[in-house]
Each structure stands twice: as C-alpha cells, then as structure tokens.
Design a protein around this motif. Structure first.
Motif, short mmCIF file in Angstrom:
data_model
loop_
_atom_site.label_atom_id
_atom_site.label_comp_id
_atom_site.label_asym_id
_atom_site.label_seq_id
_atom_site.Cartn_x
_atom_site.Cartn_y
_atom_site.Cartn_z
N LYS A 146 89.50 22.87 81.93
CA LYS A 146 89.38 24.32 81.18
C LYS A 146 87.90 24.18 80.29
CE LYS A 146 91.39 26.92 77.32
NZ LYS A 146 92.45 26.79 76.16
N GLN A 147 87.79 23.11 80.04
CA GLN A 147 86.50 23.10 79.26
C GLN A 147 85.19 23.43 80.28
OE1 GLN A 147 85.63 19.05 77.79
NE2 GLN A 147 84.07 19.47 76.38
N VAL A 148 85.19 22.78 81.23
CA VAL A 148 84.20 23.21 82.20
C VAL A 148 84.27 24.68 82.55
CG1 VAL A 148 83.41 22.60 84.55
CG2 VAL A 148 84.40 20.83 83.22
N ARG A 149 85.49 25.14 82.81
CA ARG A 149 85.62 26.50 83.37
C ARG A 149 85.00 27.24 81.90
NH1 ARG A 149 90.69 26.26 84.15
NH2 ARG A 149 91.42 27.55 82.30
N GLU A 150 85.16 27.12 80.76
CA GLU A 150 84.70 27.88 79.60
C GLU A 150 83.14 27.80 79.61
OE1 GLU A 150 86.91 26.27 76.60
OE2 GLU A 150 88.66 27.33 76.82
N ALA A 151 82.44 26.67 80.03
CA ALA A 151 81.15 26.18 79.72
C ALA A 151 80.47 26.89 81.11
CB ALA A 151 80.98 24.96 79.67
N PHE A 152 80.73 26.94 82.35
CA PHE A 152 80.19 27.47 83.58
C PHE A 152 81.11 28.37 84.39
CE2 PHE A 152 79.25 22.98 82.63
CZ PHE A 152 77.92 22.97 82.17
N ASP A 153 80.30 29.31 84.72
CA ASP A 153 81.07 30.37 85.75
C ASP A 153 80.65 30.26 87.13
OD1 ASP A 153 78.60 31.34 85.68
OD2 ASP A 153 79.03 33.50 84.71
N PHE A 154 80.19 29.14 87.50
CA PHE A 154 79.67 28.72 88.64
C PHE A 154 80.12 27.18 89.11
CE2 PHE A 154 76.24 27.90 85.76
CZ PHE A 154 76.06 26.75 85.92
N GLY A 155 79.93 26.83 90.24
CA GLY A 155 80.09 25.39 90.50
C GLY A 155 81.51 25.05 91.01
N THR A 156 81.60 23.73 91.62
CA THR A 156 82.84 23.54 92.07
C THR A 156 83.03 21.96 91.44
OG1 THR A 156 82.56 24.56 94.34
CG2 THR A 156 84.21 23.01 94.28
N GLY A 157 84.47 22.08 91.23
CA GLY A 157 85.16 20.58 90.80
C GLY A 157 85.36 19.75 91.91
N ILE A 158 85.30 18.48 91.61
CA ILE A 158 85.76 17.37 92.66
C ILE A 158 86.59 16.60 91.37
CG2 ILE A 158 85.16 15.38 93.90
CD1 ILE A 158 82.96 16.63 94.86
N CYS A 159 87.88 16.44 91.47
CA CYS A 159 88.89 15.89 90.54
C CYS A 159 89.46 14.88 91.16
CB CYS A 159 89.67 16.82 90.26
SG CYS A 159 89.15 18.37 89.11
N GLY A 160 90.03 13.83 90.23
CA GLY A 160 90.84 12.67 90.69
C GLY A 160 90.05 11.77 91.45
N ASN A 161 88.68 11.56 90.85
CA ASN A 161 87.85 10.46 91.45
C ASN A 161 87.59 10.67 93.08
OD1 ASN A 161 87.17 9.47 89.24
ND2 ASN A 161 89.13 7.80 89.25
N GLY A 162 87.51 12.19 93.34
CA GLY A 162 87.44 12.40 94.84
C GLY A 162 88.54 13.04 95.73
N ALA A 163 89.80 13.02 95.01
CA ALA A 163 91.27 13.26 95.73
C ALA A 163 91.35 14.63 96.01
CB ALA A 163 92.25 12.59 94.72
N LEU A 164 90.49 15.67 95.10
CA LEU A 164 90.72 16.93 95.04
C LEU A 164 89.43 17.79 95.05
CD1 LEU A 164 93.61 17.65 92.58
CD2 LEU A 164 93.78 17.26 95.05
#
Length: 276
Positions: A59-77
């Motif tokens: 959520k913190q990233v979504r509130e700061a940036f309206d672009f980009g892609t997440g890689i979560c879980g140390n690469g799992a997602l």
C-alpha cells in the motif's frame, strides 16, 4: 564505476529494494525519491520495486508511485500493485515445505515457523509475528497444518535468538539449500526467509528483463541485505547502500549513500544525466 564515466549510458531498467533502501524505517518515502523515480519513468526506464514484502504490504508503494511493477516475496510473485493483481508466481511446493520444516527443526535452535500463501499468513504459536500482528492471532502447534498448499514464503525464527541471522543462514543453506532458496533481510533479527529453489529477487528480475528485451548491462539495481544479493550480482550496475550488510558491499559495483540521505535518488539523478 562512477555513473558518469565515459561510455556509461542511461539504464533501461531499475530494480530497487524497499526497506532500508528507498523506504526509511522511521519516515515515509521522501519526495526526492519519488521525484527521481518519476523522472526515470517519464524517460522510459522500466521500474521494479523488488521486496521480500507480501502483496498486502505494498500500500505504501501504491500511494507513492502510480507506475512500476512489484516483485514480492523475494521473487516469488510478479505483482501489479496498482491493480492489486498477481501477474505470475513461483511457489514452494508442499513436499519441499514439509521436508524443509523437518530438516530445519534439527539444525536451528528454538525453531518456530510461519508460512505465507495465497490464503494469508499462518504461524506456529511459538512464532512471534513482529510485523504481521493481527494476521493470525491463534496459531497452530505445528506449521505442518498449513503446509498442504504451495507457499509464497516460508519463515523460520529462532525464538531465543540463540544464533544470528547470518549463522542461521549458513546452517540452513548447508542443510536445505539443495531444494530451497534461503536468505534473510535483517542481520539484527534471527529470522530466515525461504523461497522455492532457484527463486530470488535476481531470478525474477532477470525473467522480466528478458521478456522486455533488456540485457543485464542495461539494468541497475539497489539493495542493502542478503536477500538483495542475487539482483545486485545480476545487474551490470548495482549499488549497495552505505549502511548495508557487508555481503552486499562485496558484490555490488558501487556504494550508494544511506537511505536516510536519499542515496538511491542521488544515484538515479546522476544516471538520468547520462546519454541514452
């Protein structure tokens, strides 16, 4: 290598860790950091926020940036944090989870386990959920009750902190490293983070770069802890944070000023002055 050495060009992809890298531990993401990434995005640079966090912590990233892609879980997602949609996943299968738990109970003193899967966070009663309070207030006697489905991340804590994170990592890697990927993200917590074998921040970043037709020479990465080593090693240019784990300093091609001084933003500002 300085970002402004002759012949060095603007990156086409930036991958950055979050906590301790662009997210300070005691304050929000700064406007200078937001501005640096926004300018990079406007110039066509692909931005990936690469973290050990589960999707619900984005959520913190979504509130700061309206672009980009997440890689979560140390690469799992691979995660679209704006649309809150998982785009791809690389999970630990139940057989490996069960085998890993049985093995690690023998080598980690006071081992207590938790698991993150598509149904949320689950823990043993002995596992202290320092950042996931409220996700599982009851717990189970043995984590095996929650290991019947694939997992995003498997967590192991030494409750008595009898061994450090680095010591735990060495013990675990020697015992389960042939079928699981083990790392940690905080040398001050006796806590391991485990992914499927071969899955890491670097492996997933390499996959998305290949899909985009971007080579590692055109990628820049930033990180501060052992769970960042794979992406620091993969990228043609990589920056460990000044206050980061010594292992990151040993493998990165450069050192960025500390997070509280907007170190990543400082480097990106220089990188964007380079020719395409």
């Amino acid at each position: 290598m300085s970002p402004c050495d002759p012949g060095v060009r603007r990156p086409k992809l930036i991958g950055t860790d979050l906590d301790g890298t662009i997210v300070p531990f005691d304050r929000p993401i700064t406007q200078r950091t937001i501005d640096a990434f926004t300018k990079a995005h406007s110039l066509g640079v692909h931005i990936y926020f690469v973290t050990g966090r589960p999707p619900r912590w984005m959520k913190q990233v979504r509130e700061a940036f309206d672009f980009g892609t997440g890689i979560c879980g140390n690469g799992a997602l691979l995660y679209d944090f704006r649309g809150e949609q998982i785009l791809d996943s690389w999970l630990i299968n139940p057989e490996e989870l069960i085998k890993g738990a049985a093995t690690l109970r023998k080598v980690i003193p006071d081992a207590a386990f938790a698991v993150e899967n598509f149904h949320g966070f689950h823990r043993e009663r002995g596992y202290n959920p320092r950042w996931d309070k409220g996700q599982d207030d009851v717990g189970v006697s043995l984590i095996e009750e929650h290991l019947s489905q694939p997992a995003i991340k498997f967590l192991v804590r030494s409750q008595g902190e009898a061994v450090s994170a680095d010591e735990m990592l060495a013990l675990a890697d020697a015992s389960v490293g042939d079928f699981l990927t083990v790392t940690h993200s905080n040398p001050n917590e006796s806590l391991l983070e485990i992914s499927a074998h071969g899955v890491s921040k670097g492996s997933t970043l390499a996959k998305v770069a290949q899909q985009l037709g971007i080579t590692k020479e055109d990628a820049v990465t930033f990180g501060d802890n052992p769970n960042d080593l794979s992406m620091l090693e993969w990228a043609g240019r990589s920056y460990a944070m000044k206050t980061g784990h010594p292992a990151t300093h040993a493998i990165a091609t450069g050192i960025a000023p500390e997070c509280n001084d907007d170190g990543v933003a400082q480097v990106i500002e220089e990188l964007l002055n380079l020719p395409e």
